[in-house]
Design a protein around this motif. Structure first.
Motif, PDB file in Angstrom:
ATOM      1  N   THR A  54      31.996  37.675  34.172  1.00 48.40           N
ATOM      2  CA  THR A  54      33.263  38.302  34.574  1.00 48.40           C
ATOM      3  C   THR A  54      33.059  39.302  35.696  1.00 48.40           C
ATOM      4  O   THR A  54      33.982  40.042  36.051  1.00 48.40           O
ATOM      5  N   GLY A  55      31.866  39.338  36.276  1.00 41.73           N
ATOM      6  CA  GLY A  55      31.604  40.228  37.393  1.00 41.73           C
ATOM      7  C   GLY A  55      30.152  40.171  37.822  1.00 41.73           C
ATOM      8  O   GLY A  55      29.259  40.042  36.975  1.00 41.73           O
ATOM      9  N   PHE A  56      29.920  40.253  39.122  1.00 40.53           N
ATOM     10  CA  PHE A  56      28.553  40.211  39.644  1.00 40.53           C
ATOM     11  C   PHE A  56      28.552  40.718  41.080  1.00 40.53           C
ATOM     12  O   PHE A  56      29.618  40.894  41.697  1.00 40.53           O
ATOM     13  N   ALA A  57      27.372  40.963  41.621  1.00 44.22           N
ATOM     14  CA  ALA A  57      27.226  41.395  43.013  1.00 44.22           C
ATOM     15  C   ALA A  57      26.995  40.183  43.892  1.00 44.22           C
ATOM     16  O   ALA A  57      26.279  39.255  43.524  1.00 44.22           O
ATOM     17  N   LEU A  58      27.620  40.196  45.068  1.00 45.84           N
ATOM     18  CA  LEU A  58      27.453  39.115  46.040  1.00 45.84           C
ATOM     19  C   LEU A  58      27.140  39.758  47.390  1.00 45.84           C
ATOM     20  O   LEU A  58      28.019  40.313  48.052  1.00 45.84           O
ATOM     21  N   ASN A  59      25.880  39.698  47.784  1.00 46.80           N
ATOM     22  CA  ASN A  59      25.445  40.340  49.017  1.00 46.80           C
ATOM     23  C   ASN A  59      26.035  39.649  50.243  1.00 46.80           C
ATOM     24  O   ASN A  59      26.431  38.485  50.202  1.00 46.80           O
ATOM     25  N   SER A  60      26.066  40.371  51.344  1.00 47.08           N
ATOM     26  CA  SER A  60      26.580  39.844  52.599  1.00 47.08           C
ATOM     27  C   SER A  60      25.838  38.565  52.985  1.00 47.08           C
ATOM     28  O   SER A  60      24.608  38.504  52.943  1.00 47.08           O
ATOM     29  N   GLY A  61      26.601  37.520  53.341  1.00 44.72           N
ATOM     30  CA  GLY A  61      26.013  36.257  53.752  1.00 44.72           C
ATOM     31  C   GLY A  61      25.603  35.345  52.620  1.00 44.72           C
ATOM     32  O   GLY A  61      25.124  34.231  52.864  1.00 44.72           O
ATOM     33  N   LYS A  62      25.790  35.761  51.385  1.00 45.78           N
ATOM     34  CA  LYS A  62      25.373  34.965  50.230  1.00 45.78           C
ATOM     35  C   LYS A  62      26.568  34.265  49.581  1.00 45.78           C
ATOM     36  O   LYS A  62      27.720  34.573  49.837  1.00 45.78           O
ATOM     37  N   SER A  63      26.253  33.304  48.719  1.00 44.47           N
ATOM     38  CA  SER A  63      27.281  32.587  47.979  1.00 44.47           C
ATOM     39  C   SER A  63      26.816  32.363  46.544  1.00 44.47           C
ATOM     40  O   SER A  63      25.616  32.428  46.247  1.00 44.47           O
ATOM     41  N   LYS A  64      27.775  32.081  45.682  1.00 47.81           N
ATOM     42  CA  LYS A  64      27.464  31.766  44.288  1.00 47.81           C
ATOM     43  C   LYS A  64      28.499  30.779  43.771  1.00 47.81           C
ATOM     44  O   LYS A  64      29.698  30.945  44.029  1.00 47.81           O
ATOM     45  N   THR A  65      28.049  29.754  43.058  1.00 44.91           N
ATOM     46  CA  THR A  65      28.947  28.753  42.498  1.00 44.91           C
ATOM     47  C   THR A  65      29.085  28.964  40.996  1.00 44.91           C
ATOM     48  O   THR A  65      28.085  29.143  40.288  1.00 44.91           O
ATOM     49  N   ILE A  66      30.324  28.958  40.538  1.00 44.58           N
ATOM     50  CA  ILE A  66      30.640  29.156  39.125  1.00 44.58           C
ATOM     51  C   ILE A  66      31.391  27.931  38.621  1.00 44.58           C
ATOM     52  O   ILE A  66      32.311  27.445  39.283  1.00 44.58           O
ATOM     53  N   ASN A  67      31.021  27.433  37.467  1.00 47.80           N
ATOM     54  CA  ASN A  67      31.743  26.333  36.838  1.00 47.80           C
ATOM     55  C   ASN A  67      32.791  26.887  35.882  1.00 47.80           C
ATOM     56  O   ASN A  67      32.475  27.722  35.024  1.00 47.80           O
ATOM     57  N   ILE A  68      34.015  26.428  36.045  1.00 51.18           N
ATOM     58  CA  ILE A  68      35.148  26.960  35.283  1.00 51.18           C
ATOM     59  C   ILE A  68      35.877  25.812  34.595  1.00 51.18           C
ATOM     60  O   ILE A  68      36.139  24.777  35.220  1.00 51.18           O
ATOM     61  N   PRO A  69      36.200  25.947  33.313  1.00 51.39           N
ATOM     62  CA  PRO A  69      36.893  24.868  32.592  1.00 51.39           C
ATOM     63  C   PRO A  69      38.200  24.460  33.266  1.00 51.39           C
ATOM     64  O   PRO A  69      38.902  25.300  33.836  1.00 51.39           O
ATOM     65  N   ARG A  70      38.510  23.169  33.191  1.00 50.53           N
ATOM     66  CA  ARG A  70      39.720  22.646  33.826  1.00 50.53           C
ATOM     67  C   ARG A  70      41.002  23.183  33.194  1.00 50.53           C
ATOM     68  O   ARG A  70      42.077  23.068  33.778  1.00 50.53           O
ATOM     69  N   SER A  71      40.894  23.772  32.031  1.00 50.95           N
ATOM     70  CA  SER A  71      42.077  24.312  31.356  1.00 50.95           C
ATOM     71  C   SER A  71      42.278  25.799  31.631  1.00 50.95           C
ATOM     72  O   SER A  71      43.164  26.433  31.056  1.00 50.95           O
ATOM     73  N   TRP A  72      41.484  26.357  32.539  1.00 45.91           N
ATOM     74  CA  TRP A  72      41.466  27.805  32.752  1.00 45.91           C
ATOM     75  C   TRP A  72      42.666  28.298  33.562  1.00 45.91           C
ATOM     76  O   TRP A  72      43.197  27.612  34.422  1.00 45.91           O
ATOM     77  N   SER A  73      43.070  29.511  33.266  1.00 45.35           N
ATOM     78  CA  SER A  73      43.997  30.239  34.130  1.00 45.35           C
ATOM     79  C   SER A  73      43.477  31.664  34.245  1.00 45.35           C
ATOM     80  O   SER A  73      42.878  32.197  33.315  1.00 45.35           O
ATOM     81  N   GLY A  74      43.692  32.267  35.412  1.00 48.03           N
ATOM     82  CA  GLY A  74      43.211  33.631  35.583  1.00 48.03           C
ATOM     83  C   GLY A  74      43.168  34.056  37.031  1.00 48.03           C
ATOM     84  O   GLY A  74      43.774  33.425  37.904  1.00 48.03           O
ATOM     85  N   ARG A  75      42.444  35.143  37.276  1.00 48.01           N
ATOM     86  CA  ARG A  75      42.366  35.761  38.603  1.00 48.01           C
ATOM     87  C   ARG A  75      40.922  35.982  39.019  1.00 48.01           C
ATOM     88  O   ARG A  75      40.047  36.231  38.182  1.00 48.01           O
ATOM     89  N   ILE A  76      40.718  35.930  40.323  1.00 48.28           N
ATOM     90  CA  ILE A  76      39.425  36.262  40.918  1.00 48.28           C
ATOM     91  C   ILE A  76      39.689  37.185  42.095  1.00 48.28           C
ATOM     92  O   ILE A  76      40.613  36.954  42.875  1.00 48.28           O
ATOM     93  N   TRP A  77      38.904  38.233  42.226  1.00 45.83           N
ATOM     94  CA  TRP A  77      39.095  39.191  43.314  1.00 45.83           C
ATOM     95  C   TRP A  77      37.758  39.801  43.719  1.00 45.83           C
ATOM     96  O   TRP A  77      36.734  39.576  43.073  1.00 45.83           O
ATOM     97  N   GLY A  78      37.762  40.550  44.782  1.00 39.03           N
ATOM     98  CA  GLY A  78      36.551  41.205  45.247  1.00 39.03           C
ATOM     99  C   GLY A  78      36.650  42.719  45.106  1.00 39.03           C
ATOM    100  O   GLY A  78      37.633  43.318  45.537  1.00 39.03           O
ATOM    101  N   ARG A  79      35.627  43.311  44.519  1.00 39.56           N
ATOM    102  CA  ARG A  79      35.546  44.776  44.437  1.00 39.56           C
ATOM    103  C   ARG A  79      34.678  45.286  45.592  1.00 39.56           C
ATOM    104  O   ARG A  79      33.726  44.618  45.994  1.00 39.56           O
ATOM    105  N   THR A  80      35.013  46.447  46.115  1.00 33.33           N
ATOM    106  CA  THR A  80      34.248  46.987  47.240  1.00 33.33           C
ATOM    107  C   THR A  80      33.837  48.429  46.984  1.00 33.33           C
ATOM    108  O   THR A  80      34.435  49.130  46.179  1.00 33.33           O
ATOM    109  N   THR A  81      32.810  48.852  47.733  1.00 35.27           N
ATOM    110  CA  THR A  81      32.265  50.220  47.667  1.00 35.27           C
ATOM    111  C   THR A  81      31.969  50.592  46.219  1.00 35.27           C
ATOM    112  O   THR A  81      32.523  51.539  45.662  1.00 35.27           O
TER     113      THR A  81
END
Length: 316
Positions: A54-81
């Motif tokens: 439900t949260g992690f760090a993503l450094n500049s220039g990097k990527s991360k792939t997450i597998n999410i169930p097909r029945s999912w609903s929700g939100r994704i956003w970016g936290r800063t500073t």
């Protein structure tokens, strides 16, 4: 008999593969094109189990792939500073979820925050998704279905950095420097008035109209949600696909690349004539006669400037 057994076995194998396909998770690739670290947060909707992360760090220039169930609903956003204090408490200046930890653990973003919202496998088997600025804005975001399938499958988002151009009455300033804007609040959060929150006497589409403040967001980011009843131009659908969410996408190259997609979306991702507002160094009128937004005091003046210089950008 052997032939009948063989046919039955083949049928069972095909049925098994079909069932596996139905439950195969959706792939969400999060990419950070910002010049700084972003800490993505993920929140499941009501009645939907929280994801393993439900949260992690993503450094500049990097990527991360997450597998999410097909029945999912929700939100994704970016936290800063974000940072951890001497007691071990983790917090962020924008998009913080208030958990005190890297993982949000079922807590949502504290406004203002740019939100990617999803309901996967909804009505008619379609995914419904949008990028919302209803709760304000904290960083540019691009949401792209990986392939074009049933439904529109349109790319959406807000490609422009609006923090420098945010109306002063909506600006959220950095703690260490009150002159630097790090996020842009919604009018609802800033003023708490029903006409901006689409509440009380303004709780229906007929009574709650776009405000000068929501139009500031809408002019810059035509496909993003700008206020509660902005559904017609802001909700997109697709089916059985994977997604890419990019933080701080490069506006010009993104617009050019996505212009080749035949996704049926009628509005542009960004008004090209408004890309200049992301510049923090505009200090005088340009040769084209455009007044830098940073010099315009108040959202009403911003909208008046848009009306004056770009009447063709306004929705009919």
């Amino acid at each position: 008999m052997d032939r009948l057994f063989s046919l039955s076995a083949t049928f069972l194998i095909l049925l098994s593969l079909s069932s596996l396909s139905d439950v195969e998770p959706a792939s969400f690739k999060l990419i950070n094109k910002c010049r700084y670290t972003v800490w993505p947060g993920l929140l499941s909707g009501a009645g939907t189990a929280q994801l393993p992360t439900t949260g992690f760090a993503l450094n500049s220039g990097k990527s991360k792939t997450i597998n999410i169930p097909r029945s999912w609903s929700g939100r994704i956003w970016g936290r800063t500073t974000c940072a951890q204090d001497s007691s071990g408490k983790f917090s962020c200046q924008t998009g913080d979820c208030g958990s005190g930890k890297l993982e949000c653990g079922g807590s949502g973003a504290i406004p203002p925050a740019t939100l990617a919202e999803f309901t996967l496998n909804g009505a008619g088997g379609l995914d419904f998704y949008d990028v919302s600025l209803v709760d304000g804005y904290n960083l540019p975001m691009l949401l792209i279905p990986k392939k074009t399938t049933n439904g529109l499958c349109g790319a959406t988002g807000c490609l422009i950095d609006l923090n420098g151009a945010c109306p002063k009455e909506l600006k959220l300033a950095a703690r260490e420097n009150g002159q630097v804007g790090i996020a842009c609040r919604s009018a609802c959060e800033a003023f708490g008035q029903p006409q901006f929150c689409c509440s009380e006497a303004y709780s229906t589409p007929d009574t709650c109209s776009p405000s000068v403040y929501s139009q500031f967001f809408k002019h810059a980011c035509p496909r993003a949600y700008s206020y509660a009843y902005d559904d017609k131009t802001s909700t997109y659908t697709c089916a059985n696909t994977d997604y890419v969410i990019m933080f701080c996408p490069p506006p010009y190259s993104s617009q050019k690349l996505l212009g080749r997609r035949k996704d049926g979306a009628t509005l542009p991702l960004v008004n090209k004539t408004m890309m200049y507002i992301s510049s923090k160094h505009a200090s005088s009128a340009s040769s084209s006669g455009v007044v830098p937004v940073q010099l315009i005091a108040g959202a009403a003046s911003i909208v008046m400037a848009v009306l004056l210089y770009w009447p063709s950008l306004l929705p009919l």
